[in-house]
Scaffold this motif. Structure first.
Motif, PDB file in Angstrom:
ATOM      1  N   GLY A 119       0.814  -1.212   0.000  1.00 23.12           N
ATOM      2  CA  GLY A 119       0.000   0.000   0.000  1.00 23.12           C
ATOM      3  C   GLY A 119       0.844   1.257   0.000  1.00 23.12           C
ATOM      4  O   GLY A 119       0.516   2.237  -0.690  1.00 23.12           O
ATOM      5  N   GLU A 120       1.936   1.245   0.765  1.00 27.88           N
ATOM      6  CA  GLU A 120       2.817   2.410   0.807  1.00 27.88           C
ATOM      7  C   GLU A 120       3.480   2.653  -0.541  1.00 27.88           C
ATOM      8  O   GLU A 120       3.605   3.798  -0.997  1.00 27.88           O
ATOM      9  CB  GLU A 120       3.869   2.218   1.894  1.00 27.88           C
ATOM     10  CG  GLU A 120       3.318   2.277   3.310  1.00 27.88           C
ATOM     11  CD  GLU A 120       4.349   1.946   4.367  1.00 27.88           C
ATOM     12  OE1 GLU A 120       4.091   2.222   5.551  1.00 27.88           O
ATOM     13  OE2 GLU A 120       5.419   1.393   3.999  1.00 27.88           O
ATOM     14  N   THR A 121       3.923   1.568  -1.185  1.00 30.19           N
ATOM     15  CA  THR A 121       4.527   1.703  -2.508  1.00 30.19           C
ATOM     16  C   THR A 121       3.519   2.249  -3.508  1.00 30.19           C
ATOM     17  O   THR A 121       3.834   3.144  -4.306  1.00 30.19           O
ATOM     18  CB  THR A 121       5.065   0.340  -2.996  1.00 30.19           C
ATOM     19  OG1 THR A 121       6.147  -0.066  -2.157  1.00 30.19           O
ATOM     20  CG2 THR A 121       5.564   0.439  -4.432  1.00 30.19           C
ATOM     21  N   ALA A 122       2.298   1.730  -3.460  1.00 26.32           N
ATOM     22  CA  ALA A 122       1.246   2.206  -4.357  1.00 26.32           C
ATOM     23  C   ALA A 122       0.964   3.690  -4.128  1.00 26.32           C
ATOM     24  O   ALA A 122       0.763   4.455  -5.084  1.00 26.32           O
ATOM     25  CB  ALA A 122      -0.032   1.396  -4.161  1.00 26.32           C
ATOM     26  N   LEU A 123       0.979   4.113  -2.877  1.00 23.80           N
ATOM     27  CA  LEU A 123       0.733   5.521  -2.548  1.00 23.80           C
ATOM     28  C   LEU A 123       1.839   6.406  -3.109  1.00 23.80           C
ATOM     29  O   LEU A 123       1.560   7.431  -3.757  1.00 23.80           O
ATOM     30  CB  LEU A 123       0.642   5.694  -1.031  1.00 23.80           C
ATOM     31  CG  LEU A 123       0.473   7.133  -0.520  1.00 23.80           C
ATOM     32  CD1 LEU A 123      -0.862   7.700  -0.981  1.00 23.80           C
ATOM     33  CD2 LEU A 123       0.582   7.179   1.011  1.00 23.80           C
ATOM     34  N   MET A 124       3.087   6.019  -2.873  1.00 22.54           N
ATOM     35  CA  MET A 124       4.213   6.821  -3.360  1.00 22.54           C
ATOM     36  C   MET A 124       4.198   6.943  -4.874  1.00 22.54           C
ATOM     37  O   MET A 124       4.362   8.040  -5.427  1.00 22.54           O
ATOM     38  CB  MET A 124       5.539   6.199  -2.895  1.00 22.54           C
ATOM     39  CG  MET A 124       5.831   6.356  -1.423  1.00 22.54           C
ATOM     40  SD  MET A 124       7.505   5.788  -0.988  1.00 22.54           S
ATOM     41  CE  MET A 124       7.278   3.996  -1.050  1.00 22.54           C
ATOM     42  N   SER A 151       1.653   6.455  -6.949  1.00 20.40           N
ATOM     43  CA  SER A 151       0.453   7.157  -7.426  1.00 20.40           C
ATOM     44  C   SER A 151       0.628   8.671  -7.335  1.00 20.40           C
ATOM     45  O   SER A 151       0.301   9.406  -8.277  1.00 20.40           O
ATOM     46  CB  SER A 151      -0.769   6.724  -6.614  1.00 20.40           C
ATOM     47  OG  SER A 151      -1.030   5.351  -6.787  1.00 20.40           O
ATOM     48  N   ILE A 152       1.141   9.137  -6.203  1.00 14.69           N
ATOM     49  CA  ILE A 152       1.326  10.580  -6.020  1.00 14.69           C
ATOM     50  C   ILE A 152       2.348  11.127  -7.011  1.00 14.69           C
ATOM     51  O   ILE A 152       2.132  12.164  -7.659  1.00 14.69           O
ATOM     52  CB  ILE A 152       1.759  10.895  -4.580  1.00 14.69           C
ATOM     53  CG1 ILE A 152       0.616  10.592  -3.601  1.00 14.69           C
ATOM     54  CG2 ILE A 152       2.183  12.364  -4.443  1.00 14.69           C
ATOM     55  CD1 ILE A 152       1.000  10.732  -2.141  1.00 14.69           C
ATOM     56  N   SER A 153       3.461  10.426  -7.143  1.00 12.72           N
ATOM     57  CA  SER A 153       4.539  10.946  -7.989  1.00 12.72           C
ATOM     58  C   SER A 153       4.165  10.946  -9.470  1.00 12.72           C
ATOM     59  O   SER A 153       4.436  11.925 -10.182  1.00 12.72           O
ATOM     60  CB  SER A 153       5.821  10.136  -7.770  1.00 12.72           C
ATOM     61  OG  SER A 153       5.637   8.772  -8.084  1.00 12.72           O
ATOM     62  N   VAL A 154       3.514   9.894  -9.949  1.00 12.39           N
ATOM     63  CA  VAL A 154       3.175   9.866 -11.379  1.00 12.39           C
ATOM     64  C   VAL A 154       1.995  10.788 -11.684  1.00 12.39           C
ATOM     65  O   VAL A 154       1.877  11.298 -12.805  1.00 12.39           O
ATOM     66  CB  VAL A 154       2.888   8.428 -11.872  1.00 12.39           C
ATOM     67  CG1 VAL A 154       4.128   7.557 -11.694  1.00 12.39           C
ATOM     68  CG2 VAL A 154       1.676   7.818 -11.195  1.00 12.39           C
ATOM     69  N   THR A 155       1.134  11.016 -10.701  1.00 12.35           N
ATOM     70  CA  THR A 155       0.071  12.009 -10.895  1.00 12.35           C
ATOM     71  C   THR A 155       0.673  13.398 -11.029  1.00 12.35           C
ATOM     72  O   THR A 155       0.264  14.193 -11.893  1.00 12.35           O
ATOM     73  CB  THR A 155      -0.926  11.987  -9.719  1.00 12.35           C
ATOM     74  OG1 THR A 155      -1.551  10.701  -9.648  1.00 12.35           O
ATOM     75  CG2 THR A 155      -2.000  13.046  -9.892  1.00 12.35           C
ATOM     76  N   ALA A 156       1.661  13.698 -10.177  1.00 15.10           N
ATOM     77  CA  ALA A 156       2.364  14.981 -10.284  1.00 15.10           C
ATOM     78  C   ALA A 156       3.052  15.104 -11.640  1.00 15.10           C
ATOM     79  O   ALA A 156       3.041  16.170 -12.265  1.00 15.10           O
ATOM     80  CB  ALA A 156       3.382  15.110  -9.155  1.00 15.10           C
ATOM     81  N   ALA A 157       3.639  14.010 -12.095  1.00 17.04           N
ATOM     82  CA  ALA A 157       4.308  14.021 -13.398  1.00 17.04           C
ATOM     83  C   ALA A 157       3.314  14.316 -14.515  1.00 17.04           C
ATOM     84  O   ALA A 157       3.589  15.111 -15.423  1.00 17.04           O
ATOM     85  CB  ALA A 157       4.989  12.674 -13.643  1.00 17.04           C
ATOM     86  N   LEU A 158       2.136  13.702 -14.431  1.00 15.71           N
ATOM     87  CA  LEU A 158       1.120  13.888 -15.475  1.00 15.71           C
ATOM     88  C   LEU A 158       0.567  15.304 -15.453  1.00 15.71           C
ATOM     89  O   LEU A 158       0.432  15.948 -16.496  1.00 15.71           O
ATOM     90  CB  LEU A 158      -0.009  12.874 -15.260  1.00 15.71           C
ATOM     91  CG  LEU A 158      -1.049  12.758 -16.382  1.00 15.71           C
ATOM     92  CD1 LEU A 158      -0.399  12.292 -17.671  1.00 15.71           C
ATOM     93  CD2 LEU A 158      -2.166  11.810 -15.965  1.00 15.71           C
ATOM     94  N   ALA A 190       6.238  11.417   2.901  1.00 15.95           N
ATOM     95  CA  ALA A 190       7.453  12.222   2.780  1.00 15.95           C
ATOM     96  C   ALA A 190       8.232  11.823   1.531  1.00 15.95           C
ATOM     97  O   ALA A 190       8.728  12.685   0.800  1.00 15.95           O
ATOM     98  CB  ALA A 190       8.318  12.050   4.024  1.00 15.95           C
ATOM     99  N   ALA A 191       8.342  10.536   1.275  1.00 20.30           N
ATOM    100  CA  ALA A 191       9.087  10.071   0.099  1.00 20.30           C
ATOM    101  C   ALA A 191       8.407  10.498  -1.192  1.00 20.30           C
ATOM    102  O   ALA A 191       9.071  10.668  -2.225  1.00 20.30           O
ATOM    103  CB  ALA A 191       9.215   8.552   0.136  1.00 20.30           C
ATOM    104  N   ALA A 192       7.087  10.692  -1.140  1.00 16.51           N
ATOM    105  CA  ALA A 192       6.359  11.095  -2.342  1.00 16.51           C
ATOM    106  C   ALA A 192       6.769  12.479  -2.813  1.00 16.51           C
ATOM    107  O   ALA A 192       6.629  12.810  -4.001  1.00 16.51           O
ATOM    108  CB  ALA A 192       4.851  11.051  -2.084  1.00 16.51           C
ATOM    109  N   VAL A 193       7.286  13.319  -1.911  1.00 14.73           N
ATOM    110  CA  VAL A 193       7.696  14.676  -2.293  1.00 14.73           C
ATOM    111  C   VAL A 193       8.899  14.644  -3.236  1.00 14.73           C
ATOM    112  O   VAL A 193       8.820  15.168  -4.354  1.00 14.73           O
ATOM    113  CB  VAL A 193       7.983  15.541  -1.040  1.00 14.73           C
ATOM    114  CG1 VAL A 193       8.523  16.910  -1.458  1.00 14.73           C
ATOM    115  CG2 VAL A 193       6.723  15.695  -0.206  1.00 14.73           C
ATOM    116  N   PRO A 194      10.032  14.051  -2.851  1.00 12.64           N
ATOM    117  CA  PRO A 194      11.151  13.982  -3.799  1.00 12.64           C
ATOM    118  C   PRO A 194      10.830  13.129  -5.027  1.00 12.64           C
ATOM    119  O   PRO A 194      11.332  13.411  -6.119  1.00 12.64           O
ATOM    120  CB  PRO A 194      12.289  13.367  -2.975  1.00 12.64           C
ATOM    121  CG  PRO A 194      11.628  12.683  -1.839  1.00 12.64           C
ATOM    122  CD  PRO A 194      10.417  13.492  -1.536  1.00 12.64           C
TER     123      PRO A 194
END
Length: 230
Positions: free
Chosen positions: A27-32, A34-41, A104-108
């Protein structure tokens, strides 16, 4: 019951013992990711389009803007991910309220994903035949109309393939985030496989990551075939 017993016989006892943690790590990996690729998109797509439009000879033709954006993109992309995580810890704490964990990891991850995808978008848009945009402009289309009705539709197969590549790359990056307290499958693999020498847990985490990559690649390939009308 027989199926469950068969699965239980295949999965090592060490993995079964940490199954709650395993589910949490997934779940944590999916969250990280999801957030990062959404930001990318959301942010990487317009940056990539602007890089193309502003280049010398582009529809906007503002080389200084393209060069400035390109410099920023290149600077961020030049950072090794682990170094980037450490370098922006103060920013991460301001945004996420903490310096550890998946949020926190989702930010970088997001900061790295935006320029990564922006360059792929720029290349995808650049591959659209120039004549199509020129024909649309000759017909009276505005720059925004050319982007929305010509460039993006024509580049859509390549954009989907680029997004698939981004998702796969940041699944791997999310595992690296485990090195610096980011949580997820990478953290699980390090804690059990490296620190405690419980190798079945590490191998199980790697297998899950491999399966996730294969699923994403298959979905991306199918999506490309669906939208590619050539």
């Amino acid at each position: 019951m027989m199926f469950a017993a068969t699965i239980a016989g295949i999965i090592p006892d060490e993995v079964i013992d940490v199954m709650p943690e395993f589910r949490e790590a997934i779940g944590e990996t999916a969250l990280m990711v999801s957030i990062s690729v959404t930001a990318a998109l959301v942010f990487g797509t317009p940056v990539g389009i602007l890089l193309h439009l502003a280049r010398r000879g582009g529809l906007i033709n503002k080389p200084w803007l393209a060069e400035t954006l390109g410099w920023i993109v290149n600077v961020i992309r030049s950072f090794p991910f682990v170094v980037l995580v450490i370098a922006i810890i103060p920013l991460t704490r301001q945004i996420a309220g903490t310096g550890i964990g998946p949020k926190a990891a989702a930010v970088p991850l997001s900061i790295a994903a935006i320029p990564f995808y922006a360059r792929l978008v720029e290349q995808s848009i650049r591959d659209v035949p120039r004549g199509l945009a020129e024909a649309a402009i000759a017909a009276g289309a505005s720059t925004s109309q050319v982007v929305r009705k010509v460039l993006i539709p024509e580049a859509m197969p390549s954009l989907i393939a680029s997004f698939t590549t981004t998702v796969i790359s940041f699944i791997a990056f999310s595992a690296t985030a485990g090195l610096v307290g980011g949580g997820g499958l990478g953290d699980l693999a390090i804690r059990y496989g490296y620190n405690r020498f419980i190798e079945p847990v590490m191998y199980a985490a790697v297998i899950v990551l491999i399966v996730a990559v294969q699923i994403v690649q298959l979905a991306g390939t199918i999506a490309v075939k669906v939208v590619d009308k050539r």
